[in-house]
Design a protein around this motif. Structure first.
Motif, PDB file in Angstrom:
ATOM      1  N   MET A 193       0.820  -1.211   0.000  1.00 18.39           N
ATOM      2  CA  MET A 193       0.000   0.000   0.000  1.00 18.39           C
ATOM      3  C   MET A 193       0.856   1.265   0.000  1.00 18.39           C
ATOM      4  O   MET A 193       2.031   1.256   0.382  1.00 18.39           O
ATOM      5  CB  MET A 193      -0.910   0.032   1.224  1.00 18.39           C
ATOM      6  CG  MET A 193      -2.212  -0.706   1.086  1.00 18.39           C
ATOM      7  SD  MET A 193      -3.281  -0.407   2.530  1.00 18.39           S
ATOM      8  CE  MET A 193      -4.855  -1.004   1.891  1.00 18.39           C
ATOM      9  N   THR A 194       0.234   2.368  -0.401  1.00 16.47           N
ATOM     10  CA  THR A 194       0.809   3.700  -0.234  1.00 16.47           C
ATOM     11  C   THR A 194       0.176   4.315   1.002  1.00 16.47           C
ATOM     12  O   THR A 194      -1.048   4.480   1.063  1.00 16.47           O
ATOM     13  CB  THR A 194       0.534   4.581  -1.463  1.00 16.47           C
ATOM     14  OG1 THR A 194       1.184   4.017  -2.600  1.00 16.47           O
ATOM     15  CG2 THR A 194       1.051   5.996  -1.241  1.00 16.47           C
TER      16      THR A 194
ATOM     17  N   ARG B 247      -1.600  10.786  -3.999  1.00 16.87           N
ATOM     18  CA  ARG B 247      -2.722   9.949  -3.574  1.00 16.87           C
ATOM     19  C   ARG B 247      -2.229   8.804  -2.693  1.00 16.87           C
ATOM     20  O   ARG B 247      -1.130   8.286  -2.862  1.00 16.87           O
ATOM     21  CB  ARG B 247      -3.447   9.366  -4.791  1.00 16.87           C
ATOM     22  CG  ARG B 247      -4.280  10.377  -5.538  1.00 16.87           C
ATOM     23  CD  ARG B 247      -5.510  10.801  -4.755  1.00 16.87           C
ATOM     24  NE  ARG B 247      -6.392   9.684  -4.491  1.00 16.87           N
ATOM     25  CZ  ARG B 247      -7.345   9.697  -3.562  1.00 16.87           C
ATOM     26  NH1 ARG B 247      -7.498  10.761  -2.791  1.00 16.87           N
ATOM     27  NH2 ARG B 247      -8.131   8.661  -3.384  1.00 16.87           N
TER      28      ARG B 247
ATOM     29  N   ASP C  52      -3.440   5.158  -0.309  1.00 15.98           N
ATOM     30  CA  ASP C  52      -4.445   4.167   0.075  1.00 15.98           C
ATOM     31  C   ASP C  52      -4.955   4.442   1.486  1.00 15.98           C
ATOM     32  O   ASP C  52      -6.137   4.240   1.773  1.00 15.98           O
ATOM     33  CB  ASP C  52      -3.846   2.759   0.014  1.00 15.98           C
ATOM     34  CG  ASP C  52      -3.437   2.367  -1.387  1.00 15.98           C
ATOM     35  OD1 ASP C  52      -4.295   2.408  -2.287  1.00 15.98           O
ATOM     36  OD2 ASP C  52      -2.247   2.050  -1.591  1.00 15.98           O
ATOM     37  N   ALA C  53      -4.052   4.878   2.362  1.00 17.53           N
ATOM     38  CA  ALA C  53      -4.430   5.125   3.755  1.00 17.53           C
ATOM     39  C   ALA C  53      -3.550   6.227   4.334  1.00 17.53           C
ATOM     40  O   ALA C  53      -2.384   6.365   3.956  1.00 17.53           O
ATOM     41  CB  ALA C  53      -4.292   3.860   4.597  1.00 17.53           C
TER      42      ALA C  53
ATOM     43  N   ALA D 174      -6.413  10.696   1.024  1.00 16.74           N
ATOM     44  CA  ALA D 174      -6.322   9.241   1.128  1.00 16.74           C
ATOM     45  C   ALA D 174      -7.683   8.575   0.930  1.00 16.74           C
ATOM     46  O   ALA D 174      -8.727   9.170   1.199  1.00 16.74           O
ATOM     47  CB  ALA D 174      -5.752   8.857   2.496  1.00 16.74           C
ATOM     48  N   ASP D 175      -7.652   7.338   0.484  1.00 19.98           N
ATOM     49  CA  ASP D 175      -8.892   6.573   0.348  1.00 19.98           C
ATOM     50  C   ASP D 175      -9.483   6.239   1.711  1.00 19.98           C
ATOM     51  O   ASP D 175     -10.709   6.179   1.865  1.00 19.98           O
ATOM     52  CB  ASP D 175      -8.629   5.280  -0.425  1.00 19.98           C
ATOM     53  CG  ASP D 175      -8.236   5.536  -1.876  1.00 19.98           C
ATOM     54  OD1 ASP D 175      -8.580   6.619  -2.401  1.00 19.98           O
ATOM     55  OD2 ASP D 175      -7.584   4.664  -2.476  1.00 19.98           O
ATOM     56  N   THR D 176      -8.621   5.976   2.681  1.00 23.73           N
ATOM     57  CA  THR D 176      -9.052   5.744   4.061  1.00 23.73           C
ATOM     58  C   THR D 176      -8.111   6.509   4.986  1.00 23.73           C
ATOM     59  O   THR D 176      -6.951   6.738   4.640  1.00 23.73           O
ATOM     60  CB  THR D 176      -9.023   4.245   4.430  1.00 23.73           C
ATOM     61  OG1 THR D 176      -7.684   3.743   4.263  1.00 23.73           O
ATOM     62  CG2 THR D 176      -9.976   3.449   3.565  1.00 23.73           C
TER      63      THR D 176
END
Length: 282
Positions: A19-20, A155, A157-158, A189-191
């Motif tokens: 993940m990023t 961007r 992921d979390a 972030a996505d989350t």
């Protein structure tokens, strides 16, 4: 409205290798260290880390968890260059994208606004462009025709951030002198997972500080974790200052020895080990 409270292990269970991950705070100030330590207790690896770096980066680098780092700097503040980051970088342990502080912020803003990039003057005429050959420039479409750096969106992921206070819904409040960019990390972030010194009722947030101190909005937050002293050994003003003696110990102790004494258990074990060390050092 839902209760978003979690434990550090709950947060890590939602992350995946590769993940990023963005980490809020600044240098050795208000870092979500309890969440970083929870990652170290897991088998997560191959991470791309985005951070105004401090010991969060140093710990993950020393443990071999970073594949790529995007940063403007990595410092312990009172120790200018984070030594574990330095050792990992000098050994070529991970890929590095190093940009200007303003470029980094513009990358966060671009991601928060779901834009592919934002134009910025920072970086023009500097070695940032030379050491990052993938960066591109754009020309203003207006009469000025100015050439600007097209800073790509950062961007994630979390995102992991640490605030002084939060409610169970995901509203976060800083009480110190600087918000840093924790709100942008969450928006980019996505989350997003927010640890805090104390979870309080929503009504208490409005009493503890002015409206602008309500930095992180609940719609950007996936989970809230109450972790007293969870930014240790970085500062979390006004709740506590940086633990300078312990930071010096971290910077000067061989990694295997440090990890064996302080990072073998959960967060409670870490805090107990730190307290025991301070008592022995008196």
């Amino acid at each position: 409205m839902s209760d978003k409270t979690m434990s550090p292990s709950d947060v890590v269970s939602r992350l995946r290798s590769g993940m990023t991950i963005g980490i809020g705070g600044w240098g050795s100030r208000r870092k979500p260290m309890a969440l970083v330590r929870a990652i170290l207790a897991s088998d997560l690896t191959d991470l791309t880390v985005i951070s105004y770096g401090g010991p969060d980066v140093g710990l993950l680098a020393a443990a071999g968890r970073i594949r790529k780092l995007v940063a403007a700097f990595v410092t312990l503040d009172s120790i200018p260059l984070e030594p574990r980051y330095r050792a990992a970088r000098e050994s070529g342990a991970f890929e590095l994208t190093e940009v200007d502080e303003a470029m980094f912020m513009w990358g966060l803003r671009a991601a928060a606004h779901r834009l592919p990039f934002l134009p910025v003057r920072a970086g023009i005429g500097s070695d940032v462009m030379r050491v990052n050959p993938g960066l591109r420039t754009v020309t203003s479409p207006y009469e000025d025709g100015e050439e600007l750096v097209a800073m790509p969106a950062l961007r994630m992921d979390a995102a992991l951030v640490h605030l002084n206070r939060a409610d169970r819904l995901g509203n976060g409040q800083y009480l110190g002198p600087d918000p840093y960019f924790d709100d942008l990390f969450c928006e980019a972030a996505d989350t997003a997972y927010m640890s805090c010194e104390r979870i309080v009722d929503t009504a208490e947030l409005s009493k503890a500080g002015p409206p602008q101190s309500l930095l992180v909005k609940r719609h950007t937050v996936t989970g809230v974790v109450e972790t007293p002293n969870g930014a240790h050994f970085t500062s979390c003003a006004p709740d506590y200052d940086r633990d300078e003696p312990f930071q010096r110990l971290y910077a000067s102790t061989p990694w295997a020895e440090f990890a064996d004494r302080f990072l073998r258990g959960d967060e409670r074990a870490y805090q107990s080990a730190v307290q025991s060390w301070h008592e022995e050092s008196q």
